[in-house]
Design an enzyme around this catalytic site. Structure first.
Site, PDB file in Angstrom:
ATOM      1  N   TRP A 325       0.833  -1.207   0.000  1.00  0.00           N
ATOM      2  CA  TRP A 325       0.000   0.000   0.000  1.00  0.00           C
ATOM      3  C   TRP A 325       0.864   1.253   0.000  1.00  0.00           C
ATOM      4  O   TRP A 325       0.526   2.255  -0.629  1.00  0.00           O
ATOM      5  CB  TRP A 325      -0.918   0.003   1.217  1.00  0.00           C
ATOM      6  CG  TRP A 325      -1.739   1.260   1.345  1.00  0.00           C
ATOM      7  CD1 TRP A 325      -2.944   1.518   0.744  1.00  0.00           C
ATOM      8  CD2 TRP A 325      -1.430   2.428   2.104  1.00  0.00           C
ATOM      9  NE1 TRP A 325      -3.399   2.777   1.095  1.00  0.00           N
ATOM     10  CE2 TRP A 325      -2.484   3.352   1.932  1.00  0.00           C
ATOM     11  CE3 TRP A 325      -0.363   2.789   2.926  1.00  0.00           C
ATOM     12  CZ2 TRP A 325      -2.490   4.609   2.540  1.00  0.00           C
ATOM     13  CZ3 TRP A 325      -0.365   4.035   3.529  1.00  0.00           C
ATOM     14  CH2 TRP A 325      -1.426   4.928   3.336  1.00  0.00           C
ATOM     15  N   HIS A 326       2.001   1.184   0.686  1.00  0.00           N
ATOM     16  CA  HIS A 326       2.845   2.373   0.797  1.00  0.00           C
ATOM     17  C   HIS A 326       3.533   2.723  -0.518  1.00  0.00           C
ATOM     18  O   HIS A 326       3.830   3.905  -0.749  1.00  0.00           O
ATOM     19  CB  HIS A 326       3.900   2.164   1.883  1.00  0.00           C
ATOM     20  CG  HIS A 326       3.383   2.353   3.274  1.00  0.00           C
ATOM     21  ND1 HIS A 326       2.828   1.323   3.999  1.00  0.00           N
ATOM     22  CD2 HIS A 326       3.325   3.440   4.073  1.00  0.00           C
ATOM     23  CE1 HIS A 326       2.466   1.779   5.191  1.00  0.00           C
ATOM     24  NE2 HIS A 326       2.737   3.053   5.251  1.00  0.00           N
ATOM     25  N   GLY A 327       3.820   1.760  -1.351  1.00  0.00           N
ATOM     26  CA  GLY A 327       4.497   2.098  -2.587  1.00  0.00           C
ATOM     27  C   GLY A 327       4.697   0.907  -3.498  1.00  0.00           C
ATOM     28  O   GLY A 327       4.668  -0.246  -3.065  1.00  0.00           O
ATOM     29  N   PHE A 500       1.981   8.553  -1.406  1.00  0.00           N
ATOM     30  CA  PHE A 500       1.288   7.278  -1.309  1.00  0.00           C
ATOM     31  C   PHE A 500      -0.189   7.420  -1.635  1.00  0.00           C
ATOM     32  O   PHE A 500      -0.870   6.460  -1.779  1.00  0.00           O
ATOM     33  CB  PHE A 500       1.449   6.686   0.093  1.00  0.00           C
ATOM     34  CG  PHE A 500       2.896   6.547   0.511  1.00  0.00           C
ATOM     35  CD1 PHE A 500       3.859   6.177  -0.409  1.00  0.00           C
ATOM     36  CD2 PHE A 500       3.281   6.808   1.811  1.00  0.00           C
ATOM     37  CE1 PHE A 500       5.189   6.060  -0.034  1.00  0.00           C
ATOM     38  CE2 PHE A 500       4.593   6.682   2.198  1.00  0.00           C
ATOM     39  CZ  PHE A 500       5.546   6.314   1.273  1.00  0.00           C
TER      40      PHE A 500
END
Length: 500
Positions: A325-327, A500
């Protein structure tokens, strides 16, 4: 449009006046229109912003239709819930992970076509797509699991998703977090004072702590092979300080803006790096994301109901999803998997050996465990911050191999010291010396600020001691913060979580 920018100050001042001068029944309309303007302005160019906003409206409309079907249909609730989740996963996956999936295919197959795709197809990331996708997934799943309250109108649903104070950095709201405020949208002295302290703390964290640290550690992460192992380790510690102060600072500012409009937004941090275990850390760091992952990924996988080893797997999968989800990079996959393994290992020791992962009555033991968690987090910060998978490996390996003067010592011991002398004629003395991080004193100052704000979150009862003088203290803090920002602020670019 960051909260610490002049453009946001102008925007907020205008919206704030219009909002409180409007009749009660029109204030939600003011927020809705201002949030739309914020989205368009925050997306970049006017043309690009309008295009992304049109896409945003289309996605929200489709989600609302699915939400409405979940709440009103009798036989197909589950189907519509899956449709809503799948829609958001596809939307997020296309815009955020298309190039990453293409890179994986290129690495696995070696087929030249995949190397050309980024040059053929240009995809821009819509503003806040990660945050609003998770909010709409939560609204669909909650509508299926707990169908309670009135059915939201489209305008209400759009207002919830588009609410500009939390749009770009969270916290990730549930519908109950937003709509529980609507019956108490009042402006009081107590709320204004709290909002003032939150804004000041956010500005200090972001501008006076996070930004200077970012400038110190950026060269190390840019070229980890050129720095000695002490600098590489300090870069990890520094990024821990930076990411906490950057993200929690912007969250403080978001909560401050929300309070000024009468909204009580959930806390996202509670002294996370004073935690004695990884489990407790993730209950106190980016709390709205951690609880989202628990409720909609971990529980959906079965949680701890399907046996011990399945529980460990569920923890690893959940944290890996959190990393992705972060990257869109191998670095974030490694970061999430790393924390999943740590949480699974902790749980193994708790279940098998009765290990207590909470705070101990022995303060020294608790302190030692807190420091271990800090080191574990700082190592993970290297994975998280690295510019690429190659540099991540270079950085991690360098923690062991990049010993100062190592190459010079090897050449001398092998009788090849003349090579260094020859190189010195061209590049100057000590040609094989690894570089050291500069301006380390900034890390020390920032670390003390980091500890102070952790203490404030860890001991919230101190606020009661200053209640009688809080207005005077707020005024003095505001004046001192303004002078400090004017004298010591540094330009370090956008916030970490905006990407993000």
């Amino acid at each position: 449009m960051l909260f610490n920018s002049v453009l946001f100050l102008i925007f907020f001042s205008a919206v704030y006046l219009i909002y409180w001068l409007s009749p009660d029944r029109r204030r939600q309309d003011v927020l809705l229109v201002s949030s739309a303007v914020f989205y368009v302005l925050g997306a970049g160019t006017l043309f690009g912003g309008l295009g992304f906003f049109a896409h945003f409206l289309a996605i929200v409309s489709a989600n609302y239709y699915a939400y409405y079907k979940i709440r009103t249909s009798e036989s197909s609730k589950k189907t519509w819930m899956f449709v809503a989740v799948l829609l958001n996963v596809i939307n997020l996956g296309f815009f955020k992970y298309f190039y990453f999936i293409n890179r994986i295919l290129a690495d696995v197959t070696g087929y030249p076509f995949f190397e050309d795709v980024p040059r053929i197809l240009k995809i821009s990331l819509p503003l806040a797509v990660s945050f609003y996708s998770f909010q709409m997934i939560a609204s669909a799943v909650d509508a299926y699991r707990k169908p309670e309250g009135d059915i939201l109108t489209f305008k209400q649903f759009l207002s919830f998703v588009l609410f500009f104070p939390i749009l770009i950095v969270g916290p990730i709201l549930r519908t109950k977090d937003f709509f529980s405020n609507l019956n108490n949208l009042t402006l009081s002295q107590e709320r204004l004072v709290r909002a003032g302290f939150l804004m000041i703390s956010g500005l200090i964290k972001k501008i006076l702590i996070a930004d200077p640290v970012a400038n110190v550690i950026a060269p190390v992460f840019g070229n980890p092979g050129q720095y000695d192992n002490l600098s590489l380790a300090l870069a990890g510690f520094g990024y821990t300080v930076q990411v906490y102060c950057d993200f929690s600072g912007l969250t403080d500012m978001a909560r401050s803006v929300g309070l000024m409009f009468g909204f009580e937004l959930p806390e996202n941090f509670r002294a996370p790096l004073f935690s004695p275990s990884g489990r407790e850390l993730w209950q106190r760091w980016h709390m709205t994301l951690s609880f989202w992952l628990r409720d909609y990924v971990y529980f959906s996988l079965g949680g701890s109901k399907n046996g011990e080893w399945r529980t460990y797997l569920n923890l690893i999968v959940t944290m890996t999803v959190g990393g992705i989800w972060h990257g869109a990079d191998y670095t974030f996959v490694a970061w999430g998997f790393y924390w999943g393994v740590i949480l699974a290992t902790e749980r193994f020791f708790v279940k098998r050996f009765g290990w207590d992962d909470g705070e101990s009555s022995n303060r020294f033991l608790t302190l030692v465990r807190v420091q271990i968690v800090f080191v574990l987090f700082s190592f993970s910060a290297i994975l998280f911050r690295s510019n690429s998978a190659g540099k991540m490996l270079q950085h991690v390996v360098g923690l062991v191999t990049n010993i100062p003067n190592r190459l010079s010592s090897l050449l001398f011991n092998n009788g090849s010291g003349w090579l260094e002398q020859a190189a010195a004629l061209v590049s100057g003395p000590e040609p094989f010396r690894l570089e050291k991080m500069e301006n380390i004193e900034k890390l020390a100052y920032s670390y003390f600020g980091f500890l102070f704000f952790h203490f404030v979150q860890y001991k919230p009862e101190w606020k009661e001691k200053i209640r009688g003088n809080r207005i005077l203290l707020l005024f003095l803090s505001a004046v001192m913060t303004a002078f400090a920002i004017a004298l010591y602020s540094e330009d370090a670019g956008a916030c970490i979580y905006c990407q993000f």
